[in-house]
Design an enzyme around this catalytic site. Structure first.
Site, PDB file in Angstrom:
ATOM      1  N   THR A   1      -3.945  10.984  10.804  1.00 23.85           N
ATOM      2  CA  THR A   1      -3.728  11.825  11.989  1.00 23.85           C
ATOM      3  C   THR A   1      -2.288  12.355  12.004  1.00 23.85           C
ATOM      4  O   THR A   1      -2.000  13.313  12.687  1.00 23.85           O
ATOM      5  CB  THR A   1      -4.034  11.048  13.284  1.00 23.85           C
ATOM      6  OG1 THR A   1      -3.133   9.952  13.383  1.00 23.85           O
ATOM      7  CG2 THR A   1      -5.467  10.535  13.265  1.00 23.85           C
TER       8      THR A   1
ATOM      9  N   GLU B   1       0.304  -1.697   4.633  1.00 26.19           N
ATOM     10  CA  GLU B   1       0.668  -0.286   4.778  1.00 26.19           C
ATOM     11  C   GLU B   1       2.128  -0.183   5.211  1.00 26.19           C
ATOM     12  O   GLU B   1       2.879   0.644   4.715  1.00 26.19           O
ATOM     13  CB  GLU B   1      -0.252   0.406   5.800  1.00 26.19           C
ATOM     14  CG  GLU B   1       0.067   1.895   5.977  1.00 26.19           C
ATOM     15  CD  GLU B   1      -0.926   2.671   6.846  1.00 26.19           C
ATOM     16  OE1 GLU B   1      -2.021   2.158   7.115  1.00 26.19           O
ATOM     17  OE2 GLU B   1      -0.594   3.793   7.250  1.00 26.19           O
TER      18      GLU B   1
ATOM     19  N   ARG C   1      -5.012   7.234  17.095  1.00 24.91           N
ATOM     20  CA  ARG C   1      -6.393   7.198  16.594  1.00 24.91           C
ATOM     21  C   ARG C   1      -7.328   6.580  17.649  1.00 24.91           C
ATOM     22  O   ARG C   1      -8.478   6.979  17.768  1.00 24.91           O
ATOM     23  CB  ARG C   1      -6.484   6.466  15.245  1.00 24.91           C
ATOM     24  CG  ARG C   1      -7.856   6.613  14.587  1.00 24.91           C
ATOM     25  CD  ARG C   1      -7.900   6.042  13.172  1.00 24.91           C
ATOM     26  NE  ARG C   1      -7.409   6.946  12.147  1.00 24.91           N
ATOM     27  CZ  ARG C   1      -8.110   7.916  11.575  1.00 24.91           C
ATOM     28  NH1 ARG C   1      -9.362   8.142  11.930  1.00 24.91           N
ATOM     29  NH2 ARG C   1      -7.572   8.677  10.647  1.00 24.91           N
TER      30      ARG C   1
ATOM     31  N   GLU D   1     -12.999   2.549   5.819  1.00 21.71           N
ATOM     32  CA  GLU D   1     -12.947   2.047   7.192  1.00 21.71           C
ATOM     33  C   GLU D   1     -14.225   2.205   8.016  1.00 21.71           C
ATOM     34  O   GLU D   1     -14.561   1.319   8.798  1.00 21.71           O
ATOM     35  CB  GLU D   1     -11.795   2.729   7.937  1.00 21.71           C
ATOM     36  CG  GLU D   1     -10.449   2.383   7.358  1.00 21.71           C
ATOM     37  CD  GLU D   1      -9.334   3.195   7.973  1.00 21.71           C
ATOM     38  OE1 GLU D   1      -9.213   4.389   7.649  1.00 21.71           O
ATOM     39  OE2 GLU D   1      -8.600   2.648   8.792  1.00 21.71           O
TER      40      GLU D   1
ATOM     41  N   ALA E   1      -5.991   4.978   5.574  1.00 27.55           N
ATOM     42  CA  ALA E   1      -6.806   5.943   6.316  1.00 27.55           C
ATOM     43  C   ALA E   1      -8.067   6.340   5.531  1.00 27.55           C
ATOM     44  O   ALA E   1      -8.603   7.433   5.731  1.00 27.55           O
ATOM     45  CB  ALA E   1      -5.988   7.174   6.696  1.00 27.55           C
TER      46      ALA E   1
ATOM     47  N   GLN F   1       0.837  -1.190   0.000  1.00 28.97           N
ATOM     48  CA  GLN F   1       0.000   0.000   0.000  1.00 28.97           C
ATOM     49  C   GLN F   1       0.879   1.248   0.000  1.00 28.97           C
ATOM     50  O   GLN F   1       0.372   2.357  -0.044  1.00 28.97           O
ATOM     51  CB  GLN F   1      -0.853   0.045   1.286  1.00 28.97           C
ATOM     52  CG  GLN F   1      -1.968  -0.970   1.361  1.00 28.97           C
ATOM     53  CD  GLN F   1      -2.606  -0.988   2.749  1.00 28.97           C
ATOM     54  OE1 GLN F   1      -2.373  -1.906   3.527  1.00 28.97           O
ATOM     55  NE2 GLN F   1      -3.414   0.010   3.084  1.00 28.97           N
TER      56      GLN F   1
ATOM     57  N   ARG G   1      -7.790  -1.920   9.014  1.00 26.51           N
ATOM     58  CA  ARG G   1      -9.064  -1.220   8.838  1.00 26.51           C
ATOM     59  C   ARG G   1      -9.668  -0.718  10.163  1.00 26.51           C
ATOM     60  O   ARG G   1     -10.068  -1.530  11.002  1.00 26.51           O
ATOM     61  CB  ARG G   1     -10.036  -2.171   8.149  1.00 26.51           C
ATOM     62  CG  ARG G   1     -11.112  -1.512   7.336  1.00 26.51           C
ATOM     63  CD  ARG G   1     -11.891  -2.579   6.611  1.00 26.51           C
ATOM     64  NE  ARG G   1     -12.627  -2.041   5.474  1.00 26.51           N
ATOM     65  CZ  ARG G   1     -13.211  -2.778   4.548  1.00 26.51           C
ATOM     66  NH1 ARG G   1     -13.141  -4.085   4.584  1.00 26.51           N
ATOM     67  NH2 ARG G   1     -13.862  -2.209   3.556  1.00 26.51           N
TER      68      ARG G   1
ATOM     69  N   PHE H   1      -7.868   1.121  12.318  1.00 25.16           N
ATOM     70  CA  PHE H   1      -6.628   1.709  12.828  1.00 25.16           C
ATOM     71  C   PHE H   1      -6.740   2.165  14.284  1.00 25.16           C
ATOM     72  O   PHE H   1      -6.476   3.320  14.615  1.00 25.16           O
ATOM     73  CB  PHE H   1      -6.282   2.895  11.922  1.00 25.16           C
ATOM     74  CG  PHE H   1      -4.810   3.233  11.807  1.00 25.16           C
ATOM     75  CD1 PHE H   1      -3.934   2.432  11.099  1.00 25.16           C
ATOM     76  CD2 PHE H   1      -4.296   4.388  12.382  1.00 25.16           C
ATOM     77  CE1 PHE H   1      -2.588   2.762  10.966  1.00 25.16           C
ATOM     78  CE2 PHE H   1      -2.946   4.737  12.254  1.00 25.16           C
ATOM     79  CZ  PHE H   1      -2.095   3.919  11.544  1.00 25.16           C
TER      80      PHE H   1
ATOM     81  N   PHE I   1      -6.112  -4.275   3.505  1.00 27.94           N
ATOM     82  CA  PHE I   1      -6.809  -3.966   4.761  1.00 27.94           C
ATOM     83  C   PHE I   1      -5.912  -3.332   5.815  1.00 27.94           C
ATOM     84  O   PHE I   1      -6.211  -3.391   7.009  1.00 27.94           O
ATOM     85  CB  PHE I   1      -7.468  -5.235   5.332  1.00 27.94           C
ATOM     86  CG  PHE I   1      -8.316  -5.977   4.341  1.00 27.94           C
ATOM     87  CD1 PHE I   1      -9.476  -5.402   3.856  1.00 27.94           C
ATOM     88  CD2 PHE I   1      -7.938  -7.214   3.865  1.00 27.94           C
ATOM     89  CE1 PHE I   1     -10.258  -6.077   2.922  1.00 27.94           C
ATOM     90  CE2 PHE I   1      -8.706  -7.888   2.929  1.00 27.94           C
ATOM     91  CZ  PHE I   1      -9.867  -7.316   2.459  1.00 27.94           C
TER      92      PHE I   1
HETATM   93  N1  LUZ Z   1      -2.567   5.164   8.594  1.00 29.91           N
HETATM   94  C1  LUZ Z   1      -1.827   6.179   9.073  1.00 29.91           C
HETATM   95  C2  LUZ Z   1      -3.879   5.078   8.841  1.00 29.91           C
HETATM   96  O1  LUZ Z   1      -0.630   6.195   8.857  1.00 29.91           O
HETATM   97  N2  LUZ Z   1      -2.419   7.154   9.768  1.00 29.91           N
HETATM   98  C3  LUZ Z   1      -3.737   7.159  10.042  1.00 29.91           C
HETATM   99  O2  LUZ Z   1      -4.247   8.070  10.679  1.00 29.91           O
HETATM  100  C4  LUZ Z   1      -4.501   6.078   9.577  1.00 29.91           C
HETATM  101  N3  LUZ Z   1      -5.798   5.992   9.854  1.00 29.91           N
HETATM  102  C5  LUZ Z   1      -6.493   4.961   9.415  1.00 29.91           C
HETATM  103  C6  LUZ Z   1      -5.856   3.972   8.688  1.00 29.91           C
HETATM  104  N4  LUZ Z   1      -4.573   4.039   8.389  1.00 29.91           N
HETATM  105 MO1  MOS Z   2      -5.171   1.426   6.670  1.00 36.09          MO
HETATM  106  S1  MOS Z   2      -5.733   0.529   8.354  1.00 36.09           S
HETATM  107  O1  MOS Z   2      -3.989   0.833   5.776  1.00 36.09           O
HETATM  108  O2  MOS Z   2      -6.251   2.453   6.098  1.00 36.09           O
END
Ligand code: LUZ
Ligand code: MOS
Length: 764
Positions: free
Chosen positions: A448, A240, A318, A721, A517, A205, A350, A352, A236
């Site tokens: 965030t 990331e 978060r 999400e 996110a 991702q 998903r 987070f 999901f």
């Molecule tokens: N990833 C991230 C996320 O790096 N920062 C976030 O605030 C976030 N929120 C939801 C899913 N992935």
């Molecule tokens: Mo995320 S939990 O890769 O939006």
């Protein structure tokens, strides 16, 4: 521009729905399906067999003797820095002397076939001195094994408020982890390039992270490393951060050997070696007045981070933002503690960190309701956020849809009638009981981490009028490519067939944020919109000159026709493009988008971190077999604020998928480890996810009318999400059904509520 055309784009124009179709039919090409280059070598990873210890020696001799084993790479052979931690540098690519979890990569065997590589791994031996492992986050906290200093978000004054409460409830709540179970396991294919650099095809991702970490480990500059991402088979959040290690390993081996290298994890390896949703253990105290209005809430979250920081601090942040769920509570004190344990590092998934926070909030409400003899939905409804309230982190509540969604849910689905019917059913049945629960969701949209809220888009119009678009967005089955395509089709007012969304590639889209996110379509769509507008403006000037005046304001393009003051000219899209090219007008543009007006002060823990919030309410109904403990989800009924949906079918698919995934988290999906920290549930035979039989009999999702959300792309709202958290209602619906069978039972506040746990609780 007619919005109808967009719906048509999906429903009738088969040409442009290739992506989802390929996915649906299993025709998508994953990393493992790529055509194989000549001389391809294969990697396999030797991992730590223990959860905590000291690596005193590594015997490579036997493995090196195996014909076809080309090289074994250990930390000693890393040319750059042995470090891939992105928030904190606490994660070596290959273990040094310290082993922190079962499954931690120690050495990389590169061989002529995957079988030989695996044989090489099996032939390796490590000399290890075992140390005592810690798996429990509370124990880790007591031992001061923290990932980062604890943080507290607060508003009002909880200490002073307790005396004003007529009821105070407190307790402990636990929620389990969750395996991502993306269809495509982690993997990468690395190809050396002529200039001594690398091209890495990665299922990530976060292509820029792969590029940056490969540069760090190999010592190459980022511009020598091209990361290419095709459509992923799901992610999901699991890709990331944690797609990086495998891509870097493949890249490292490829530059070392100057040969292409492929590394794809098998399912069991993937499940054992990669992190999951964070399990949390939390303590709360909730104070209410006599009507059930929440006055004060204090909560401490112990996050089981696993062995390294990974994204845990951001996830915990978060959690703190969403501590109070969809409710206004004037006095809040939420503390987050990220605990280092000897498990694979837990990671983005998903929601987070928000689902864990919301589960605790709902548990507190449930306990208060039970103490007051009220229906929990009375307390939920009474305390919903309203315009003019403030979130405990200082952001003003505006454009709030919490009450409209709740009210529409009650009305549209006739919730009073559902309750009556359930009561009647439960009176008539002794061994089968039904239950229902509401779940309101409020989820903030933006990373965030403020600086991540940027994206860029590159648009080329070719001389035949076809259009190519590159952004940092990664298509992982969520439909972001179709949405970006819709943006360009809308801005240019051309047929979607003219537009192609390119692969995600660090050479065309640099310094990208992860597609995460829920912001992929917003950020990359807005960057694409800006780039298209730059080209459109040039085209209007060209057309104005062609029309013999110089007033581009008179020119519009509608459905491929060039209009002057609303009247048809003899120019169409293709002619205009040809003329622009001959007049030496640039037909390419790159644009950058950064979400405006978001900020957060980490000293005060106050700010405006979100561009906007997504709201909705769900009702879940269940039927429980009280003899066997097994249950089914009868229905999920939702009113959800999609804003002005850009693509109803994609949004519906995202919401349905998220809901089922959320239900799985709270019911069937249970991760079990041995007392030595080995994942026991490492296959689909012992890790249960919702299948088609367990999927709710009915999922009805009503789109709340809400056409105004300027910070979402074309007034839509991010969808990836937020619907996940509707699944939380299933837990309380099941508890209601259980209480109907056994009113005096001790209520478990410990997710997942597997059928086994239901049975043991009912007959304790
Ligand atoms: N990833 C991230 C996320 O790096 N920062 C976030 O605030 C976030 N929120 C939801 C899913 N992935
Ligand atoms: Mo995320 S939990 O890769 O939006």
């Amino acid at each position: 521009m007619a919005h109808a055309s967009m719906v048509l784009l999906w429903e009738e124009d088969e040409m442009n729905v290739q992506e989802p179709r390929l996915h649906l039919r299993g025709e998508s090409r994953f990393i493992d399906d790529q055509p194989l280059p000549e001389n391809l070598l294969y990697g396999a990873v030797f991992v730590s067999p223990i959860a905590h210890g000291r690596l005193n020696g590594l015997n490579l001799k036997e493995a090196e003797k195996i014909p076809g084993v080309e090289i074994i790479i250990t930390e000693a052979s890393i040319p750059g820095e042995n470090q891939i931690g992105s928030i904190f540098p606490d994660e070596p690519l290959l273990a040094d002397q310290n082993l922190h979890y079962q499954g931690q990569a120690i050495a990389l065997v590169i061989a002529r076939s995957p079988e030989i590589a695996s044989a090489g791994v099996r032939a390796m031996q490590a000399e290890i001195e075992e140390l005592e492992p810690v798996f429990d986050p509370r124990r880790a906290a007591a031992m001061d094994m923290l990932i980062c200093p604890p943080r507290t978000f607060s508003s009002g004054d909880v200490e002073k408020s307790w005396q004003n409460c007529s009821l105070i409830v407190e307790g402990r709540v636990d929620s389990g982890g969750q395996e991502h179970l993306y269809l495509e396991t982690q993997g990468a294919l690395a190809l050396p390039t002529d200039n001594g650099g690398l091209k890495i095809i990665s299922a990530t991702q976060n292509p820029t992270l792969v590029q940056r970490m490969t540069a760090r480990v190999t010592g190459l500059s980022m511009h020598r490393i091209e990361v290419e991402v095709h459509r992923l088979g799901g992610a999901f959040g699991g890709k990331e951060e944690q797609a990086t290690a495998w891509a870097v390993m493949a890249g490292l081996a490829a530059v070392t050997l100057k040969k292409p290298v492929k590394l794809v994890l098998r399912r069991g390896e993937d499940m054992r070696c990669t992190g999951k949703r964070h399990p949390y253990s939390s303590d709360y105290r909730l104070g209410l007045d006599a009507h059930g209005r929440m006055l004060a809430y204090e909560v401490t979250f112990y996050q089981n981070a696993g062995a390294t920081a990974d994204l845990s601090p951001a996830i915990l942040e978060r959690t703190l933002f969403h501590a109070a769920g969809s409710y206004f509570i004037p006095n809040v004190k939420a503390t987050g503690i990220s605990c280092r344990t000897n498990l694979p590092s837990n990671t983005a998934f998903r929601g987070f960190g928000a689902p864990q926070a919301m589960f605790v909030m709902e548990a507190a409400i449930f306990k208060a309701a039970a103490a007051m003899g009220k229906d929990p939905s009375e307390i939920q409804k009474l305390n919903l956020l309203k315009n003019g309230d403030y979130f405990h982190f200082g952001m003003k509540v505006e454009h709030c849809q919490a009450e409209p969604c709740w009210q529409e849910t009650e009305k549209r689905f006739n919730s009073d009638k559902i309750k009556q019917e359930i009561r009647a059913f439960n009176r008539e049945h002794r061994l089968v009981k039904k239950g229902m629960a509401f779940m309101p969701v409020c989820f903030g949209i933006s990373f965030t981490t403020i600086f991540l809220n940027q994206a860029n888009g590159l648009v080329h119009v070719y001389t035949d009028g076809s259009v190519s678009i590159s952004t940092g967005a990664v298509e992982m089955g969520q439909g972001v490519n179709v949405k970006i395509l819709q943006v360009a089709a809308e801005i240019f007012s051309i047929s979607p067939e003219r537009i192609k969304i390119e692969s995600t590639n660090t050479t065309r889209a640099a310094n990208t944020s992860p597609t995460a996110a829920s912001t992929g379509a917003d950020l990359n769509g807005k960057a694409t919109e800006l780039a298209c507008r730059i080209i459109l403006e040039r085209l209007r000037r060209t057309a104005a000159a062609e029309q013999g005046h110089n007033d581009p304001g008179r020119i519009t393009i509608e459905q491929e026709q060039v209009l002057d003051t609303g009247k048809r000219t003899d120019l169409d899209w293709e002619k205009l493009i040809t003329i622009a090219y001959l007049k030496r007008v640039s037909l390419s543009a790159q644009a950058h988008y950064a979400t405006p007006d978001i900020h957060f002060d980490k000293k005060k823990e106050k700010g405006r971190p979100f561009a906007y919030l997504v709201y909705g309410t769900a009702i879940i109904e269940v039927t429980l077999d009280c003899l066997r403990g097994i249950y089914q989800v009868d229905s999920v009924k939702v009113v959800h604020d999609f804003g002005r949906s850009l693509n109803r079918l994609i949004d519906l698919g995202q919401a349905e998928g998220a809901i089922v995934q959320g239900i799985g988290w709270l019911t069937l999906e249970e991760l079990l480890y041995s007392d030595q920290g080995r994942l026991l549930t490492d296959s689909l035979t012992n890790y249960k996810v919702p299948d088609i039989y367990f999927t709710p009999r009915e999922i009805t999702i009503h789109f709340l009318e809400n056409p105004n959300n300027p910070l979402g792309i074309f007034n839509s709202k991010a969808v990836g999400e937020p619907p996940f958290m509707y699944g939380i209602a299933v837990y309380w619906a099941l508890i209601e059904a259980m209480r109907a069978f056994r009113p005096d039972m001790e209520i478990p506040y410990d997710s997942p509520l597997t059928p086994e746990k239901v049975l043991l609780t009912l007959y304790k």
